[in-house]
Design an enzyme around this catalytic site. Structure first.
Site, PDB file in Angstrom:
ATOM      1  N   CYS A  72      60.799 103.814 -35.795  1.00  0.00           N
ATOM      2  CA  CYS A  72      60.022 102.968 -35.219  1.00  0.00           C
ATOM      3  C   CYS A  72      60.407 102.653 -33.777  1.00  0.00           C
ATOM      4  O   CYS A  72      61.230 101.744 -33.542  1.00  0.00           O
ATOM      5  CB  CYS A  72      60.054 101.685 -36.177  1.00  0.00           C
ATOM      6  SG  CYS A  72      59.308 100.121 -35.486  1.00  0.00           S
ATOM      7  N   CYS A 129      60.472  98.529 -33.178  1.00  0.00           N
ATOM      8  CA  CYS A 129      61.637  98.191 -33.717  1.00  0.00           C
ATOM      9  C   CYS A 129      62.744  98.286 -32.697  1.00  0.00           C
ATOM     10  O   CYS A 129      63.629  97.234 -32.425  1.00  0.00           O
ATOM     11  CB  CYS A 129      62.141  98.839 -34.793  1.00  0.00           C
ATOM     12  SG  CYS A 129      60.807  98.718 -36.193  1.00  0.00           S
TER      13      CYS A 129
END
Lengths: 108, 313
Positions: free
Chosen positions: A32, A35
């Site tokens: 991700c 993230c």
């Protein structure tokens, strides 16, 4: 890395219940991008507000049960827990100023 | 750190292919560029993609995030300095331009290259904002994982919609691709791939009018046929929105000339804006091509234009 505890499926509930300050859990995964971008910001916040809030990490790939129980459908999601209950949810990576503003009630 | 007396030669705002390429060229021209890459958006739109198959030089493709990391590294190698924060204020209509980042740091520059790119467009329907992160998403690569064995929908008709829909079939049991018209704008190779995908079903002439939740999560969308006007519902637990982008012009709106769609206007055949010493490139100026390679090309042009302008001023 500042003091950021790594949560697991097994430790999730007990860690949150036994915490003496509010806990922000960062639900994240290796794949991700957002993230990864928010991680160093959380690291800074953990360092600067260590007495106010604890920041913990849950890798949703390695510990899917805890992520599923928390009904996560988007990452990064940052849940704030007090006494094991979700009291605040922030979805998506945000700049530091925006995160600190959203977390103001826990940081001051 | 720059000051009014000692400004940087060139500041670059944005870190997609346009911004990083401008960084590579400006750094190699010994201009010591200062590049604002964004607090959480460094690398730009390609950070949320998977395989990039059409960037020349990568015969077997490259992952979007890796491509951007390598561009950044290349800019860094020649001396580009990075500020990992957003520019929240810009005063560009003066000889020495002023910038302020989100942490309150101030900067001064002789020239500025604007490369802020574009942001996701929203549908503007009831339930969309409320259910963002609870079934409604703009990022298949970020959120697709959570829709294993579920029935979901993608809205849109361009390359990004088809790419997202195809990617999501890895997880979902069924993916509807909903489009307002009866044919796709997407490139032929992507359409062919989508048509061959057994999990993917096209829903033509249809727009989504509402996202409906149950227990705080999306479980249905309301639709309308764009030809007959007939209303319908579809049971889906995920709605991925890929209906295009709008230029991210908030920072410069009001001080720089924009076209009627909000793109920064540049003089034909160059990257010069109406303000002296201010150049613009990438998706911020381009409503026609919007490719990684065209953005990179215009980022290169902006750095060369800035270099030439600096040598005459």
């Amino acid at each position: 890395m500042a003091n950021m505890k790594v949560l697991t499926d097994a430790s999730f509930a007990t860690e949150l219940k036994s915490a003496t300050t509010p806990v922000l859990v960062d639900f994240w995964a290796e794949w991700c991008g957002p993230c990864k971008q928010v991680a160093p910001i959380l690291d800074e916040i953990a360092g600067e507000y260590a007495s106010k809030i604890q920041i913990m990490k849950l890798n949703i790939d390695e510990h899917p049960a805890a992520a599923q129980a928390a009904m996560i459908t988007s990452i990064p999601t940052m849940n704030v827990y007090v006494n094991g209950e979700v009291v605040k949810q922030i979805i998506g990576a945000k700049p530091k100023a925006a995160l600190v503003a959203e977390l103001a009630e826990f940081l001051n | 750190m720059s000051t009014t007396e000692n400004p940087v030669e060139v500041a670059i705002i944005g870190s997609g292919p346009a911004g990083y390429t401008a960084g590579i060229y400006a750094a190699r021209a010994q201009l010591k560029p200062l590049l604002f890459e964004g607090a959480v958006t460094a690398g730009g739109a390609l950070m949320n993609t998977t395989e990039v198959e059409n960037f020349p030089g990568f015969e077997t493709g490259i992952m979007g995030p890796q491509l951007m990391q390598q561009m950044r590294g290349q800019a860094e190698r020649f001396g580009t300095q990075f500020v990992t924060d957003d520019v929240v204020q810009a005063d560009l209509n003066q000889p020495i331009k002023y910038l302020k980042d989100d942490r309150g740091n101030e900067y001064w520059a002789k020239s500025v290259i604007l490369a802020m790119g574009s942001g996701y467009r929203e549908l503007g329907i009831p339930g969309e904002k409320e259910l963002s992160g609870h079934g409604v998403s703009w990022c298949a690569t970020c959120d697709g994982f959570f829709f294993r064995e579920q029935v979901i929908a993608v809205v849109g008709g361009g390359d990004s919609a088809v790419e997202e829909a195809t990617f999501l079939t890895r997880f979902a049991s069924k993916v509807y691709l909903i489009h307002r018209r009866d044919s796709l704008r997407a490139s032929k190779i992507m359409v062919a791939r989508a048509e061959a995908d057994p999990k993917l079903e096209f829903v033509w002439n249809t727009e989504v009018t509402e996202a409906v939740a149950k227990d705080g999560k999306l479980n249905q969308i309301k639709t309308r046929n764009t030809v007959t006007g007939e209303a319908g519902v579809m049971d889906v637990t995920g709605l991925f929105i890929a209906i295009g982008h709008d230029p991210r012009n908030e920072l410069v709106k009001g001080q720089i000339d924009l076209d009627d769609q909000g793109y920064v206007l540049v003089k034909s055949g160059s990257t010069a804006t109406n303000l002296p010493g201010v150049f613009a490139c990438g998706d911020l100026v381009d409503h026609t091509y919007r490719q990684a390679i065209t953005a990179a090309g215009s980022g290169c042009a902006a750095a060369l234009d800035a270099e030439r302008w600096l040598s005459h001023n």
